[in-house]
Write a protein that holds these residues in place. Structure first.
Motif, PDB file in Angstrom:
ATOM      1  N   PRO A   1      -9.072   3.912   1.498  1.00 12.92           N
ATOM      2  CA  PRO A   1      -7.696   3.415   1.649  1.00 12.92           C
ATOM      3  C   PRO A   1      -7.593   2.173   2.534  1.00 12.92           C
ATOM      4  O   PRO A   1      -6.821   1.261   2.246  1.00 12.92           O
ATOM      5  CB  PRO A   1      -6.946   4.588   2.278  1.00 12.92           C
ATOM      6  CG  PRO A   1      -7.735   5.786   1.870  1.00 12.92           C
ATOM      7  CD  PRO A   1      -9.174   5.326   1.831  1.00 12.92           C
TER       8      PRO A   1
ATOM      9  N   HIS B   1       2.063   2.427  -3.323  1.00  8.73           N
ATOM     10  CA  HIS B   1       1.040   3.072  -4.148  1.00  8.73           C
ATOM     11  C   HIS B   1       0.283   4.164  -3.392  1.00  8.73           C
ATOM     12  O   HIS B   1      -0.810   4.553  -3.791  1.00  8.73           O
ATOM     13  CB  HIS B   1       0.044   2.027  -4.652  1.00  8.73           C
ATOM     14  CG  HIS B   1       0.679   0.938  -5.447  1.00  8.73           C
ATOM     15  ND1 HIS B   1       1.128   1.132  -6.725  1.00  8.73           N
ATOM     16  CD2 HIS B   1       0.954  -0.356  -5.128  1.00  8.73           C
ATOM     17  CE1 HIS B   1       1.654   0.005  -7.176  1.00  8.73           C
ATOM     18  NE2 HIS B   1       1.567  -0.910  -6.226  1.00  8.73           N
ATOM     19  N   TRP B   2       0.848   4.641  -2.286  1.00  3.27           N
ATOM     20  CA  TRP B   2       0.125   5.544  -1.401  1.00  3.27           C
ATOM     21  C   TRP B   2      -0.386   6.808  -2.093  1.00  3.27           C
ATOM     22  O   TRP B   2      -1.502   7.265  -1.815  1.00  3.27           O
ATOM     23  CB  TRP B   2       0.959   5.907  -0.180  1.00  3.27           C
ATOM     24  CG  TRP B   2       0.178   6.725   0.792  1.00  3.27           C
ATOM     25  CD1 TRP B   2       0.408   8.006   1.148  1.00  3.27           C
ATOM     26  CD2 TRP B   2      -0.996   6.325   1.497  1.00  3.27           C
ATOM     27  NE1 TRP B   2      -0.531   8.433   2.056  1.00  3.27           N
ATOM     28  CE2 TRP B   2      -1.424   7.418   2.278  1.00  3.27           C
ATOM     29  CE3 TRP B   2      -1.740   5.157   1.541  1.00  3.27           C
ATOM     30  CZ2 TRP B   2      -2.536   7.372   3.094  1.00  3.27           C
ATOM     31  CZ3 TRP B   2      -2.857   5.108   2.359  1.00  3.27           C
ATOM     32  CH2 TRP B   2      -3.245   6.209   3.115  1.00  3.27           C
TER      33      TRP B   2
ATOM     34  N   VAL C   1      -3.503   5.591  -3.665  1.00  6.05           N
ATOM     35  CA  VAL C   1      -4.438   4.991  -2.718  1.00  6.05           C
ATOM     36  C   VAL C   1      -5.094   6.044  -1.828  1.00  6.05           C
ATOM     37  O   VAL C   1      -6.296   6.006  -1.584  1.00  6.05           O
ATOM     38  CB  VAL C   1      -3.730   3.924  -1.848  1.00  6.05           C
ATOM     39  CG1 VAL C   1      -4.633   3.425  -0.730  1.00  6.05           C
ATOM     40  CG2 VAL C   1      -3.262   2.774  -2.710  1.00  6.05           C
ATOM     41  N   ARG C   2      -4.323   7.005  -1.348  1.00  7.16           N
ATOM     42  CA  ARG C   2      -4.879   8.000  -0.413  1.00  7.16           C
ATOM     43  C   ARG C   2      -5.949   8.864  -1.057  1.00  7.16           C
ATOM     44  O   ARG C   2      -6.789   9.426  -0.378  1.00  7.16           O
ATOM     45  CB  ARG C   2      -3.787   8.873   0.178  1.00  7.16           C
ATOM     46  CG  ARG C   2      -3.176   9.839  -0.793  1.00  7.16           C
ATOM     47  CD  ARG C   2      -2.044  10.600  -0.132  1.00  7.16           C
ATOM     48  NE  ARG C   2      -1.367  11.394  -1.128  1.00  7.16           N
ATOM     49  CZ  ARG C   2      -1.174  12.692  -1.033  1.00  7.16           C
ATOM     50  NH1 ARG C   2      -1.564  13.322   0.040  1.00  7.16           N
ATOM     51  NH2 ARG C   2      -0.575  13.334  -1.979  1.00  7.16           N
TER      52      ARG C   2
ATOM     53  N   THR D   1       0.841  -1.199   0.000  1.00 10.67           N
ATOM     54  CA  THR D   1       0.000   0.000   0.000  1.00 10.67           C
ATOM     55  C   THR D   1       0.873   1.245   0.000  1.00 10.67           C
ATOM     56  O   THR D   1       0.582   2.214  -0.710  1.00 10.67           O
ATOM     57  CB  THR D   1      -0.932   0.003   1.230  1.00 10.67           C
ATOM     58  OG1 THR D   1      -1.753  -1.163   1.180  1.00 10.67           O
ATOM     59  CG2 THR D   1      -1.807   1.240   1.256  1.00 10.67           C
ATOM     60  N   LEU D   2       1.921   1.227   0.777  1.00 10.56           N
ATOM     61  CA  LEU D   2       2.816   2.376   0.848  1.00 10.56           C
ATOM     62  C   LEU D   2       3.427   2.695  -0.514  1.00 10.56           C
ATOM     63  O   LEU D   2       3.555   3.875  -0.887  1.00 10.56           O
ATOM     64  CB  LEU D   2       3.924   2.126   1.876  1.00 10.56           C
ATOM     65  CG  LEU D   2       4.886   3.282   2.127  1.00 10.56           C
ATOM     66  CD1 LEU D   2       4.132   4.518   2.611  1.00 10.56           C
ATOM     67  CD2 LEU D   2       5.942   2.877   3.133  1.00 10.56           C
TER      68      LEU D   2
END
Length: 140
Positions: free
Chosen positions: A38, A28-29, A32-33, A25-26
């Motif tokens: 999220p 693609h943060w 994602v955010r 996830t980080l």
């Protein structure tokens, strides 16, 4: 991590999968955010990673964690009974049940997270509900 454990993963596997999901996830943060959910992205990523372990031999049964301070005794008894009942479910059914009943995903969201047809998730939920009700009725 707790949702992964309730899905039947041993604690070490749940921890590793959760860490990997957060790491992915980080990466693609930035994208994602800006999304609408999220946290849902992390859950979907974790359950997709977990799905890889379904074909392996079944892991250790769920261990009962100590009940957190402040819990009402009856809630603790129910929580332990639910964990035990979930531990008896096949991996796919258990994962669908946890994703929808515990995490709160819709069947459509769970289907997307697991890469399954929505009808398959709904069928697994119906089977899980039936067997969980029976197990809780017998145990409680």
């Amino acid at each position: 991590m707790r949702a992964l454990e309730l899905s039947g993963s041993p604690r070490a596997v749940a921890e590793e999968v959760a860490q990997e999901a957060f790491a992915r996830t980080l990466v693609h943060w930035a994208r994602v955010r800006k999304g609408s959910n999220p946290a849902g992205y992390v859950f979907r990523t974790a359950f997709r990673l977990l799905r890889r372990t379904w074909r392996r031999p079944a892991g250790e049964p769920l261990g009962a964690d100590p009940v957190a301070a402040g819990d009402v005794a009856s809630e603790a008894v129910v929580a332990v009974a639910v964990e035990r009942a979930l531990a008896t479910q096949p991996p796919r059914r258990r994962a669908c049940a946890v994703a929808c009943f515990v995490v709160g995903l819709s069947p459509k969201e769970a289907a997307r997270a697991f890469g399954l047809a929505e009808g398959t998730v709904r069928k697994q939920l119906a089977l899980a509900r039936e067997s969980l009700e029976e197990a809780l009725r017998e145990g409680g």
